[in-house]
Design an enzyme around this catalytic site. Structure first.
Site, PDB file in Angstrom:
ATOM      1  N   SER A   1      46.478 -40.104   5.701  1.00 15.54           N
ATOM      2  CA  SER A   1      47.036 -38.766   5.905  1.00 15.54           C
ATOM      3  C   SER A   1      48.329 -38.832   6.700  1.00 15.54           C
ATOM      4  O   SER A   1      49.302 -38.119   6.407  1.00 15.54           O
ATOM      5  CB  SER A   1      46.021 -37.873   6.617  1.00 15.54           C
ATOM      6  OG  SER A   1      46.498 -36.555   6.729  1.00 15.54           O
TER       7      SER A   1
ATOM      8  N   TRP B   1      51.063 -40.173   4.469  1.00 17.54           N
ATOM      9  CA  TRP B   1      51.391 -39.122   3.494  1.00 17.54           C
ATOM     10  C   TRP B   1      52.337 -38.095   4.113  1.00 17.54           C
ATOM     11  O   TRP B   1      53.254 -37.608   3.461  1.00 17.54           O
ATOM     12  CB  TRP B   1      50.102 -38.467   3.013  1.00 17.54           C
ATOM     13  CG  TRP B   1      50.283 -37.366   2.010  1.00 17.54           C
ATOM     14  CD1 TRP B   1      50.616 -37.504   0.699  1.00 17.54           C
ATOM     15  CD2 TRP B   1      50.130 -35.966   2.245  1.00 17.54           C
ATOM     16  NE1 TRP B   1      50.678 -36.270   0.094  1.00 17.54           N
ATOM     17  CE2 TRP B   1      50.377 -35.303   1.015  1.00 17.54           C
ATOM     18  CE3 TRP B   1      49.785 -35.192   3.357  1.00 17.54           C
ATOM     19  CZ2 TRP B   1      50.299 -33.928   0.878  1.00 17.54           C
ATOM     20  CZ3 TRP B   1      49.712 -33.814   3.226  1.00 17.54           C
ATOM     21  CH2 TRP B   1      49.968 -33.194   2.004  1.00 17.54           C
ATOM     22  N   HIS B   2      52.133 -37.778   5.393  1.00 16.24           N
ATOM     23  CA  HIS B   2      52.993 -36.805   6.067  1.00 16.24           C
ATOM     24  C   HIS B   2      54.371 -37.381   6.392  1.00 16.24           C
ATOM     25  O   HIS B   2      55.357 -36.636   6.409  1.00 16.24           O
ATOM     26  CB  HIS B   2      52.332 -36.308   7.354  1.00 16.24           C
ATOM     27  CG  HIS B   2      51.276 -35.269   7.138  1.00 16.24           C
ATOM     28  ND1 HIS B   2      49.955 -35.583   6.940  1.00 16.24           N
ATOM     29  CD2 HIS B   2      51.366 -33.926   7.072  1.00 16.24           C
ATOM     30  CE1 HIS B   2      49.262 -34.474   6.767  1.00 16.24           C
ATOM     31  NE2 HIS B   2      50.085 -33.449   6.843  1.00 16.24           N
ATOM     32  N   GLY B   3      54.449 -38.666   6.686  1.00 21.83           N
ATOM     33  CA  GLY B   3      55.739 -39.257   7.029  1.00 21.83           C
ATOM     34  C   GLY B   3      55.607 -40.279   8.143  1.00 21.83           C
ATOM     35  O   GLY B   3      54.504 -40.755   8.435  1.00 21.83           O
TER      36      GLY B   3
END
Length: 470
Positions: free
Chosen positions: A349, A352-354
Site C-alpha cells: 500500500s 502504491w501511494h508513492g
C-alpha cells in the site's frame, strides 16, 4: 457572480476541471445505460475516458494509461499463465513507482493533479485482471468461492479490454472495478434475473442519494480549508499549553482532510450507479442493492472501534484488492494470519501511494496498530464478551463493561490513526518528527510498548473463555 468566482478561486484549475468531468459523467451515464450494444458502450467509455484524461490532466496524459495497458495485454498474450500475473504485477508496480518518482522530481511536495492519480486506480484494475485470468486457468477445486466468481477463462477483445480500462465514471477518481463486473454489465449478464428480464433496474433515485452524500461531503471540504494539516507542524500549534486541546486539534485536522476523498468517491460511485454497474442483486426484501462498487462508509470510518473496521469501510476497493491479491495469497487456506502478511499489505500500500517518507511512517505504525488490535481482541476482549451456549449454538453476550471497552477502543483507534495520519498528509520526516516532538514521542512509544506487552507478556485466556471471532 462575484461570490461564485470567489468560491471557484478557492480551488486550483485542475481540480475544477476534474469536478466538471465528474459532474458531466452523470448525463453520460444515462446514455451508456441506454446504448443498445456492448460494443457501443465500450467505444463511449474509451472516448470519454481519454477525453477526461486529456482535459483534466494534460493533452497527452492518456498515453500513460494506454501504453501501460497495452503492455499488460501483450504480456498476458505471450507469457505462460502460470506466472504471467506475477510479471504483470511487477510491471504495473514498477511503472507506477517510476511515475511517482518522476512526479517527486518535478513537483516535490506538490498537490497538482496529474496522470499518477488515474494510474494508481489503473494499477489495481490491471493487476486484478491478471490474477483473474490466472485463476481462470487453475483447477476449480483449488479456488475459493470469491476466486471462482471473479475468474475469467480467456483474454477479452481489445475493445472490451480498453472499455474496461477507460470506464469513465470511475476513471479519474475511482473506485476501482473488476473485469468480470464490467463485462457482465456491458453484456447485460448482470441483469439476467427473472425480475429484471435482462434490463437494468431503475437507478435514478439511488444515484441521486449518492450524489447528495457527495454534496454533503463537499461542505466539509470547504470547512477543511480552515484546518489545513500543515498547521500541526507549526510553532503556533506547538504553543498550545493544553495537551487535550492539541489532541482534539490533531483529530479535527486529519478527520476533515478525509472528506475530499469521500466527495470524489461518492461522485464516481453515483455516476456508476446511474449507469447500472452499481447493481448488486436484491436484498431479503426484494429491493435492488446498489453497493457493488461502494468505496467508503464515512460514519463507520469516523466512529470505528478498531482499525479492522477502518480498513473494512475506508477505500474499500483498494482494501479488497490488498486482501484478495496480497494478504490471502500469502496466507494459505486455514492458516493463521501472520505478521509478514500484514506487513506485506501495508508495504504494498505504501509503494502504491508513492515514496514520500511520511507514507512509510504511517503504514509501518499502522502495521503495529493492526497487530495490537488483533492481540487486544484475542487476549483482552474475552474478559468483556462471554460466549454462551444456546439451543441454536454459541452466542456472544457483552458484560456490563463491554460499552466501556468499545468506547475506549473507538477513542484510541480514531486518535492514533489521526496522529499517525499526520505523516501521511504532511509527507516529510521533518514535519512528522515536529509533531511527534510536540507530544514528547509518547504515541509511538505507547504503541510499541503495547505491542510488546500484549504479544509477549499478557497471556491468552483459556479457550473456554474466548469469545467467538466475528
Amino acid at each position: 457572480m462575484d461570490q461564485i468566482l470567489d468560491i471557484i478561486g478557492l480551488f486550483p484549475v485542475d481540480q475544477i476541471k476534474t469536478l466538471a468531468c465528474l459532474l458531466t459523467s452523470y448525463p453520460f451515464a444515462l446514455i451508456v445505460k441506454r446504448l443498445p450494444s456492448a460494443n457501443a458502450k465500450h467505444i463511449l467509455n474509451i472516448i470519454l475516458g481519454v477525453a477526461y484524461c486529456s482535459f483534466c490532466l494534460g493533452q497527452w496524459s492518456w498515453i500513460h494509461s494506454f501504453a501501460s495497458s497495452l503492455v499488460v495485454y501483450g504480456l498476458l498474450m505471450v507469457l505462460p499463465k502460470r506466472f504471467a500475473h506475477l510479471v504483470v504485477f511487477g510491471f504495473c508496480m514498477l511503472y507506477l513507482s517510476i511515475s511517482h518518482i518522476y512526479r517527486m522530481m518535478n513537483d516535490y511536495m506538490g498537490w497538482t493533479l496529474d496522470y499518477t492519480g488515474p494510474q494508481m486506480i489503473l494499477t489495481l484494475k490491471l493487476t486484478s485482471f491478471a490474477w483473474n485470468l490466472y485463476d481462470g486457468s487453475r483447477p476449480q477445486d483449488q479456488l475459493s468461492g470469491d476466486q471462482k466468481k471473479r475468474s475469467i477463462k480467456k483474454l477479452p477483445s481489445l475493445l472490451e479490454y480498453f472499455g474496461f480500462v477507460y470506464f469513465f465514471p470511475t476513471f479519474l477518481a475511482g473506485p476501482t472495478i473488476e473485469i468480470t463486473d464490467y463485462l457482465n454489465f456491458t453484456s447485460g449478464a448482470m441483469f439476467n434475473d427473472e425480475r429484471l428480464k435482462g434490463k437494468a433496474p431503475a437507478s435514478g433515485f439511488p444515484a441521486f442519494k449518492t450524489f447528495i452524500r457527495a454534496i454533503i461531503c463537499f461542505v466539509f471540504v470547504f470547512i477543511s480549508g480552515d484546518y489545513a494539516p500543515y498547521y500541526l507542524a507549526t510553532d503556533a500549534f506547538r504553543s498550545y499549553t493544553g495537551i487535550f486541546e492539541k489532541i482534539v486539534r490533531v483529530h479535527i485536522h486529519v478527520a476533515l482532510s478525509r472528506f475530499k476523498y469521500y466527495f470524489g468517491w461518492y461522485m464516481g460511485e453515483g455516476s456508476a450507479i446511474l449507469s447500472g454497474i452499481g447493481f448488486n442483486g436484491f436484498d431479503d426484501k426484494g429491493d435492488a442493492k446498489w453497493d457493488r462498487i461502494t468505496n467508503v462508509y464515512p460514519l463507520r470510518v469516523e466512529f470505528a472501534s478498531n482499525i479492522r473496521e477502518v480498513s473494512t469501510y475506508w477505500n474499500i476497493g483498494t482494501s479488497d484488492w490488498l486482501k484478495r491479491y496480497i494478504y490471502l495469497r500469502l496466507t494459505p487456506p486455514g492458516a493463521k494470519p501472520t505478521f509478514f502478511a500484514t506487513f506485506a499489505v501495508y508495504s504494498t500500500s505504501a509503494i502504491w501511494h508513492g515514496f514520500y517518507p511520511g507514507y512509510y511512517v504511517f503504514f509501518i505504525m499502522s502495521t503495529f496498530l493492526t497487530e495490537v488490535a488483533k492481540d487486544m481482541r484475542r487476549k483482552l476482549r474475552p474478559y468483556f464478551v462471554k460466549t454462551i451456549e444456546t439451543p441454536t449454538g454459541p452466542q456472544e453476550k457483552g458484560t456490563v463493561l463491554k460499552p466501556l471497552y468499545d468506547i475506549v477502543g473507538l477513542m484510541c483507534t480514531e486518535w492514533f490513526l489521526s496522529f499517525f495520519g499526520t505523516s501521511f498528509l504532511l509527507l516529510s520526516i521533518e514535519s512528522t518528527l515536529q509533531i511527534w516532538e510536540t507530544f514528547y514521542y509518547l504515541p509511538p512509544i505507547i504503541l510499541l510498548l503495547s505491542f510488546f506487552i500484549l504479544r509477549y507478556i499478557v497471556p491468552t485466556p483459556r479457550s473456554g473463555s474466548k469469545s467467538k471471532s466475528q
